[in-house]
Design an enzyme around this catalytic site. Structure first.
Site, PDB file in Angstrom:
ATOM      1  N   SER A   1       0.850  -1.191   0.000  1.00  0.00           N
ATOM      2  CA  SER A   1       0.000   0.000   0.000  1.00  0.00           C
ATOM      3  C   SER A   1       0.885   1.240   0.000  1.00  0.00           C
ATOM      4  CB  SER A   1      -0.894  -0.002   1.239  1.00  0.00           C
ATOM      5  OG  SER A   1      -1.525   1.253   1.381  1.00  0.00           O
TER       6      SER A   1
ATOM      7  N   HIS B   1      -1.478  -1.523  -4.121  1.00  0.00           N
ATOM      8  CA  HIS B   1      -2.698  -1.028  -3.476  1.00  0.00           C
ATOM      9  C   HIS B   1      -2.609   0.496  -3.329  1.00  0.00           C
ATOM     10  CE1 HIS B   1      -6.187  -1.626  -0.754  1.00  0.00           C
ATOM     11  NE2 HIS B   1      -5.667  -0.644  -0.040  1.00  0.00           N
TER      12      HIS B   1
ATOM     13  N   ASP C   1      -4.605   3.774  -1.935  1.00  0.00           N
ATOM     14  CA  ASP C   1      -5.684   4.250  -1.067  1.00  0.00           C
ATOM     15  C   ASP C   1      -6.147   5.631  -1.488  1.00  0.00           C
ATOM     16  OD1 ASP C   1      -5.994   2.153   0.886  1.00  0.00           O
ATOM     17  OD2 ASP C   1      -4.005   2.694   1.617  1.00  0.00           O
TER      18      ASP C   1
ATOM     19  N   MET D   1      -8.598   8.564  -0.421  1.00  0.00           N
ATOM     20  CA  MET D   1      -9.394   9.043   0.725  1.00  0.00           C
ATOM     21  C   MET D   1      -9.873  10.458   0.440  1.00  0.00           C
ATOM     22  SD  MET D   1      -7.087   7.783   3.916  1.00  0.00           S
ATOM     23  CE  MET D   1      -6.269   6.178   3.917  1.00  0.00           C
TER      24      MET D   1
ATOM     25  N   HIS E   1      -8.392   1.438  -3.869  1.00  0.00           N
ATOM     26  CA  HIS E   1      -9.294   1.293  -2.727  1.00  0.00           C
ATOM     27  C   HIS E   1      -9.938   2.650  -2.466  1.00  0.00           C
ATOM     28  CE1 HIS E   1      -9.495   0.388   1.914  1.00  0.00           C
ATOM     29  NE2 HIS E   1     -10.703   0.510   1.365  1.00  0.00           N
TER      30      HIS E   1
ATOM     31  N   MET F   1     -11.973   5.042  -0.579  1.00  0.00           N
ATOM     32  CA  MET F   1     -12.580   5.388   0.719  1.00  0.00           C
ATOM     33  C   MET F   1     -13.185   6.773   0.564  1.00  0.00           C
ATOM     34  SD  MET F   1      -9.582   3.826   3.113  1.00  0.00           S
ATOM     35  CE  MET F   1      -8.442   3.843   1.753  1.00  0.00           C
TER      36      MET F   1
ATOM     37  N   MET G   1     -11.710  -4.887   5.962  1.00  0.00           N
ATOM     38  CA  MET G   1     -10.826  -3.940   6.660  1.00  0.00           C
ATOM     39  C   MET G   1     -10.538  -4.470   8.063  1.00  0.00           C
ATOM     40  SD  MET G   1      -9.961  -1.419   4.707  1.00  0.00           S
ATOM     41  CE  MET G   1      -9.087  -0.529   5.986  1.00  0.00           C
TER      42      MET G   1
ATOM     43  N   ASP H   1      -6.876  -5.735   4.913  1.00  0.00           N
ATOM     44  CA  ASP H   1      -6.138  -4.466   4.840  1.00  0.00           C
ATOM     45  C   ASP H   1      -6.089  -3.821   6.219  1.00  0.00           C
ATOM     46  OD1 ASP H   1      -5.062  -2.035   4.050  1.00  0.00           O
ATOM     47  OD2 ASP H   1      -6.805  -1.419   2.853  1.00  0.00           O
ATOM     48  N   GLY H   2      -4.879  -3.681   6.742  1.00  0.00           N
ATOM     49  CA  GLY H   2      -4.672  -2.991   8.013  1.00  0.00           C
ATOM     50  C   GLY H   2      -3.977  -3.866   9.045  1.00  0.00           C
ATOM     51  N   GLY H   3      -2.806  -3.430   9.471  1.00  0.00           N
ATOM     52  CA  GLY H   3      -2.100  -4.144  10.534  1.00  0.00           C
ATOM     53  C   GLY H   3      -1.512  -5.477  10.109  1.00  0.00           C
TER      54      GLY H   3
ATOM     55  N   GLY I   1       1.093  -1.878   4.230  1.00  0.00           N
ATOM     56  CA  GLY I   1       1.746  -0.575   4.058  1.00  0.00           C
ATOM     57  C   GLY I   1       3.041  -0.503   4.825  1.00  0.00           C
TER      58      GLY I   1
HETATM   59  C1  DX5 Z   1      -5.990   2.230   5.737  1.00  0.00           C
HETATM   60  C2  DX5 Z   1      -5.592   1.803   4.354  1.00  0.00           C
HETATM   61  C3  DX5 Z   1      -4.532   0.757   4.293  1.00  0.00           C
HETATM   62  C4  DX5 Z   1      -3.225   1.134   4.923  1.00  0.00           C
HETATM   63  C5  DX5 Z   1      -2.691  -0.070   5.659  1.00  0.00           C
HETATM   64  O1  DX5 Z   1      -7.171   2.951   5.671  1.00  0.00           O
HETATM   65  O2  DX5 Z   1      -6.713   1.314   3.647  1.00  0.00           O
HETATM   66  O3  DX5 Z   1      -4.317   0.305   2.959  1.00  0.00           O
HETATM   67  O4  DX5 Z   1      -2.249   1.571   3.998  1.00  0.00           O
HETATM   68  O5  DX5 Z   1      -1.580   0.310   6.370  1.00  0.00           O
HETATM   69  P1  DX5 Z   1      -0.794  -0.676   7.331  1.00  0.00           P
HETATM   70  O6  DX5 Z   1      -0.401  -1.876   6.518  1.00  0.00           O
HETATM   71  O7  DX5 Z   1       0.383   0.134   7.772  1.00  0.00           O
HETATM   72  O8  DX5 Z   1      -1.718  -1.025   8.466  1.00  0.00           O
HETATM   73 ZN    ZN Z   2      -6.412   0.305   1.697  1.00  0.00          ZN
END
Ligand code: DX5
Ligand code: ZN
Length: 219
Positions: A9, A33, A35, A37, A66, A68, A137, A175-177, A197
Site C-alpha cells: 500500500s 494497493h 488508497d 481518501m 481502494h 474510501m 478492513m 487491509d490494516g495491521g 503498508g
Molecule cells: C488504511 C488503508 C490501508 C493502509 C494499511 O485505511 O486502507 O491500505 O495503507 O496500512 P498498514 O499496513 O500500515 O496497516
Molecule cells: Zn487500503
C-alpha cells in the site's frame, strides 16, 4: 488468482520518490494497493486521479484502487481512465451495491467491495460471489500503521465460508495491521490477498520485505 499475494500500500511509501518505491516493490509482487481518501468517508486525504495517471506511465503493476470516498460512483470512470485495474468501493457508501458492481463491470475493470470493521459482516455477504474481490478492513480506514483488529479473523472466515459454499473464486483481501505475525493468521482464516503498508515501506529493502511477508503468510 488462487495463491496468496501481497499488495504493498503506497500510503506508507515515500511520496517524494514514489516511482522508485514502486519499482522496488515490483521486483517482488505484481499488485499495488492505492488508497484514495476524501476527507469525508474517512478523516484523511490521499491520492487522486492525477497521481494514478502519473505512476501508470512507469509501471505495469496491477493497480488495486481502494476508494474510501462517500460517492464512489462518481470516481469509477476517472480512475479507470487513469489506469486502475481493480476498483474497490465500500458497502457503506452506496445505496445499491449491485448498481455499483455493474458500473465497474461496464468499465471492463475488476470490482471489489469493502467493509468497515464497525459494519456487521452480513452486509457484505450477499455480494461476495458477485464481485472479484472482497476487502475486509482489519483497522478503521483512514490511516496506516494501526494495530490489527483481532475480530477480523472471524469476519474473514465468514466471507470465506460464503464464497466456498457458492463455489466462487472471489479473492479475499485484508487491509490494516498486516505484519509477519498477523499474515499467517489471516491466511488460515481464509484471506489470499494481503495489503501491507508499513510492513513493506517501513523496511529499508521493500522487495525483501514483500518476500518475507509472503513467506510468513504461507508458514
Ligand atoms: C488504511 C488503508 C490501508 C493502509 C494499511 O485505511 O486502507 O491500505 O495503507 O496500512 P498498514 O499496513 O500500515 O496497516
Ligand atoms: Zn487500503
Amino acid at each position: 488468482m488462487s495463491d496468496v499475494v501481497i499488495a504493498p500500500s503506497i500510503l506508507a511509501a515515500d511520496c517524494g520518490r514514489l516511482n522508485e518505491e514502486i519499482k522496488e516493490v515490483s521486483e517482488a509482487t505484481s499488485f499495488l494497493h492505492i488508497d484514495v481518501m476524501d476527507g469525508h468517508y474517512v478523516p484523511n486525504l490521499t491520492f487522486g486521479v492525477p497521481v494514478v495517471q502519473s505512476i501508470r506511465k512507469n509501471t505495469n503493476m496491477i493497480f488495486d484502487v481502494h476508494l474510501m470516498v462517500t460517492n464512489p460512483l462518481d470516481f469509477f470512470s476517472p480512475f479507470a481512465e487513469a489506469g486502475a485495474d481493480m476498483l474497490t468501493f465500500h458497502v457503506e457508501t452506496v445505496e445499491d451495491p449491485d448498481v455499483a458492481i455493474e458500473a465497474v463491470r461496464k468499465l471492463g475493470k475488476r470490482v471489489g467491495i469493502s467493509i468497515h470493521p464497525d459494519t456487521p459482516i452480513e452486509k457484505v455477504l450477499p455480494y461476495c460471489a458477485k464481485v472479484d474481490l472482497v476487502l475486509v478492513m482489519s483497522v478503521r480506514p483512514g490511516f496506516g500503521g494501526q494495530h490489527f483488529m483481532e475480530e477480523s479473523l472471524d469476519r474473514i472466515a465468514a466471507v470465506r465460508k460464503v464464497i466456498d459454499e457458492a463455489g466462487a473464486d472471489t479473492v479475499i483481501s485484508v487491509d490494516g495491521g498486516i505484519c509477519d505475525e498477523t499474515a499467517p493468521r489471516v491466511v488460515r482464516a481464509g484471506a489470499n490477498y494481503l495489503v501491507a503498508g508499513s510492513a513493506v515501506f517501513g523496511k529499508k529493502d521493500h522487495a525483501a520485505a514483500v518476500k518475507e511477508l509472503l513467506a510468513c503468510a504461507l508458514s
